[in-house]
Scaffold this motif. Sequence first.
Motif, mmCIF file in Angstrom:
data_model
loop_
_atom_site.group_PDB
_atom_site.id
_atom_site.type_symbol
_atom_site.label_atom_id
_atom_site.label_comp_id
_atom_site.label_asym_id
_atom_site.label_seq_id
_atom_site.Cartn_x
_atom_site.Cartn_y
_atom_site.Cartn_z
ATOM 1 N N SER A 18 0.803 -1.222 0.000
ATOM 2 C CA SER A 18 0.000 0.000 0.000
ATOM 3 C C SER A 18 0.837 1.274 0.000
ATOM 4 O O SER A 18 0.376 2.328 -0.433
ATOM 5 C CB SER A 18 -0.934 0.008 1.212
ATOM 6 O OG SER A 18 -0.188 -0.132 2.411
ATOM 7 N N SER A 19 2.082 1.203 0.475
ATOM 8 C CA SER A 19 2.910 2.406 0.574
ATOM 9 C C SER A 19 3.137 3.104 -0.770
ATOM 10 O O SER A 19 2.953 4.319 -0.861
ATOM 11 C CB SER A 19 4.252 2.070 1.230
ATOM 12 O OG SER A 19 5.071 3.215 1.304
ATOM 13 N N LEU A 22 0.041 5.010 -1.712
ATOM 14 C CA LEU A 22 -0.171 6.214 -0.906
ATOM 15 C C LEU A 22 0.789 7.333 -1.326
ATOM 16 O O LEU A 22 0.403 8.510 -1.387
ATOM 17 C CB LEU A 22 0.018 5.891 0.571
ATOM 18 C CG LEU A 22 -1.044 4.964 1.190
ATOM 19 C CD1 LEU A 22 -0.644 4.567 2.607
ATOM 20 C CD2 LEU A 22 -2.400 5.648 1.196
ATOM 21 N N LEU A 25 -0.317 8.970 -4.308
ATOM 22 C CA LEU A 25 -1.415 9.897 -4.010
ATOM 23 C C LEU A 25 -0.945 11.094 -3.197
ATOM 24 O O LEU A 25 -1.749 11.780 -2.565
ATOM 25 C CB LEU A 25 -2.527 9.150 -3.260
ATOM 26 C CG LEU A 25 -3.230 8.043 -4.063
ATOM 27 C CD1 LEU A 25 -4.192 7.260 -3.178
ATOM 28 C CD2 LEU A 25 -3.981 8.640 -5.252
ATOM 29 N N GLN A 27 0.882 11.361 -0.448
ATOM 30 C CA GLN A 27 0.910 11.315 1.000
ATOM 31 C C GLN A 27 2.360 11.348 1.497
ATOM 32 O O GLN A 27 3.295 11.019 0.767
ATOM 33 C CB GLN A 27 0.215 10.052 1.506
ATOM 34 C CG GLN A 27 -1.252 9.966 1.101
ATOM 35 C CD GLN A 27 -2.064 11.151 1.592
ATOM 36 O OE1 GLN A 27 -2.183 11.398 2.786
ATOM 37 N NE2 GLN A 27 -2.634 11.899 0.643
ATOM 38 N N SER A 32 3.147 6.960 5.015
ATOM 39 C CA SER A 32 2.783 5.882 4.092
ATOM 40 C C SER A 32 3.456 4.573 4.472
ATOM 41 O O SER A 32 2.837 3.497 4.425
ATOM 42 C CB SER A 32 3.154 6.273 2.657
ATOM 43 O OG SER A 32 2.500 7.459 2.270
ATOM 44 N N ALA A 35 1.794 3.201 7.528
ATOM 45 C CA ALA A 35 0.481 2.645 7.171
ATOM 46 C C ALA A 35 0.639 1.268 6.532
ATOM 47 O O ALA A 35 -0.129 0.342 6.822
ATOM 48 C CB ALA A 35 -0.239 3.592 6.221
ATOM 49 N N GLN A 36 1.629 1.109 5.678
ATOM 50 C CA GLN A 36 1.873 -0.190 5.041
ATOM 51 C C GLN A 36 2.271 -1.243 6.066
ATOM 52 O O GLN A 36 1.811 -2.387 6.014
ATOM 53 C CB GLN A 36 2.978 -0.069 3.986
ATOM 54 C CG GLN A 36 3.340 -1.394 3.327
ATOM 55 C CD GLN A 36 4.364 -1.227 2.232
ATOM 56 O OE1 GLN A 36 4.029 -0.921 1.090
ATOM 57 N NE2 GLN A 36 5.630 -1.432 2.574
ATOM 58 N N THR A 39 -0.978 -2.236 7.813
ATOM 59 C CA THR A 39 -1.912 -3.020 7.004
ATOM 60 C C THR A 39 -1.400 -4.428 6.735
ATOM 61 O O THR A 39 -2.201 -5.353 6.559
ATOM 62 C CB THR A 39 -2.204 -2.322 5.661
ATOM 63 O OG1 THR A 39 -0.960 -2.043 4.987
ATOM 64 C CG2 THR A 39 -2.947 -1.020 5.889
ATOM 65 N N GLU A 159 -12.190 7.318 3.177
ATOM 66 C CA GLU A 159 -10.744 7.199 2.978
ATOM 67 C C GLU A 159 -10.207 8.340 2.113
ATOM 68 O O GLU A 159 -9.084 8.808 2.310
ATOM 69 C CB GLU A 159 -10.408 5.845 2.337
ATOM 70 C CG GLU A 159 -10.868 4.643 3.158
ATOM 71 C CD GLU A 159 -10.392 4.718 4.596
ATOM 72 O OE1 GLU A 159 -9.232 5.094 4.835
ATOM 73 O OE2 GLU A 159 -11.201 4.409 5.494
ATOM 74 N N LEU A 163 -7.171 10.980 2.792
ATOM 75 C CA LEU A 163 -6.111 11.313 1.842
ATOM 76 C C LEU A 163 -6.074 12.823 1.573
ATOM 77 O O LEU A 163 -4.998 13.423 1.474
ATOM 78 C CB LEU A 163 -6.320 10.551 0.530
ATOM 79 C CG LEU A 163 -6.152 9.028 0.600
ATOM 80 C CD1 LEU A 163 -6.562 8.396 -0.716
ATOM 81 C CD2 LEU A 163 -4.709 8.658 0.940
ATOM 82 N N THR A 175 -4.016 14.686 9.564
ATOM 83 C CA THR A 175 -4.364 13.263 9.453
ATOM 84 C C THR A 175 -4.653 12.660 10.820
ATOM 85 O O THR A 175 -5.496 11.764 10.943
ATOM 86 C CB THR A 175 -3.242 12.475 8.759
ATOM 87 O OG1 THR A 175 -1.986 12.712 9.431
ATOM 88 C CG2 THR A 175 -3.107 12.890 7.298
#
Length: 366
Positions: A18-19, A22, A25, A27, A32, A35-36, A39, A159, A163, A175
Motif C-alpha cells: 500500500s505504501s 499512498l 497519491l 501522502q 505511508s 500505514a503499510q 496493514t 478514505e 487522503l 491526518t
Amino acid sequence: MATILLASIPLSFLLAFSSPILVLLRQVPEISMAAQSYTRWMIPSLLPFGLLQCHFKFLQAQNIVFPILFSSGATALFHCLFCWVLVHKSGLGFRGAALSVSASSWVNLLQIVIYVNFSSSCKATWAGFSREALHGLGEFLKLAVPSTVMICLQAWQFELLMLLSGLLPNPKLQTSVMSITQNTCALVYMIPYGISAAISTRVSNELGAANPKAAKLAIFVAASTIIAEGLVTGSTLIVARNLWGHAYSSDRIIVKAVASMMPWIALSHCIDGLQCVLQGTVRGCGRQKIGACLCLGSYYVVGIPASVLLGFVFHIGRKGLWIGNICAIFVQDLMLLIITILTNWEKQVAMARERVQSSVIPSNSA
C-alpha cells in the motif's frame, strides 16, 4: 464464503504493497510506510472477517441474534486484553494493534462456527458443504456485486477524506485529527449499522412472507428509533467534546482540534442514521443497484467536490472536508427517502417471490 475467499487474495496484495500507492497519491512517505506496516499485520484478519459476515447474515436471517451478541462480547473482552499486551508489552506498538484485530477476528469466527455446526437451532438450515452451493451463483452475484459497490463507495469516500487531509498544511496534525474523527464516527456508527442489518433482514423476511404492511411498519419503527438515538448520541458527543480527544492523545493541540470537530461529527451522525435505515431497506428489497447509483452520485458527484471546494478553495480545512461529507449524506438521505415513500410494496412482494423461486434447487439435481 467461496466468493470472499477469492476476493481476499487480491485485497491481501493491495494491503501488502500500500505504501507506493499512498506515495503516488501525494501522502507523506513516512506516514505511508507506517500505514503499510500496519496493514500488512491486518492481512490475517481479511478472511475471518469476511467469513464472519457470512455466518452473521446466516444467523440473522433466522432471527438468531443472541449467539452473535455473546460471541462478539466475549471477543471484545479478549481483544481488550490481547491488544494491551501486544501494543504495550510485546514492543510491537501499533503493529500489535493490527495483530490483535486479526487474532480477535479468528476467535470470533471460531465461536460462531462451533455454534452453527453443533447447535440444534441450525440443524434444519445448515447441512454442510456441497456442490449445490454453486447453484444460483449468478443470481447471488447480481445482488452481491452492487451491494458491495454500494458499501465500498461509502467507505472509500471516508478514505478519500483522509487522503485529502494529508494534502492540507501540517499533514501530521490534520491526518491525526481526521483519523480520530473517523474513528469516533465509526464507533457511534455501529448503533445505526446494527439497526440497518436488522431492518434489512426484517424487510426481506416480511416481503418473502407476502406481508408488505409489516415491512412498512418495521421501516417506520427503525426510522423512529434511529432518529431518537441520533439526537441522544449527538448531544452526548457535543457535551463531551472537550474530553473526547484525551482518549486518543495527550497533545493539547490535537485534543483542542478534535473538540472543534465534535459538533460536525454529531450532525453527520444524526443524519447518517436515517441513511443506514433506508439503505437497509433498499438491500432488503433487493434493490442494491439503485443504492449503488445513489452512493456514487451523492458521495462522488456532490460530497467529494464539495469537500475539495470547502477545504481547499474556501480554505476551511478539515472542517470543510467534513461539511462536504455531510452534504453527501443529506443528498443520499433525501433521495432514499423519496424512493422509499414511492415504493410499490405489493410489487416488491412479487419480486421477492420470484427471487426465491429462482434460487430453489431443482429436485433432479438434489
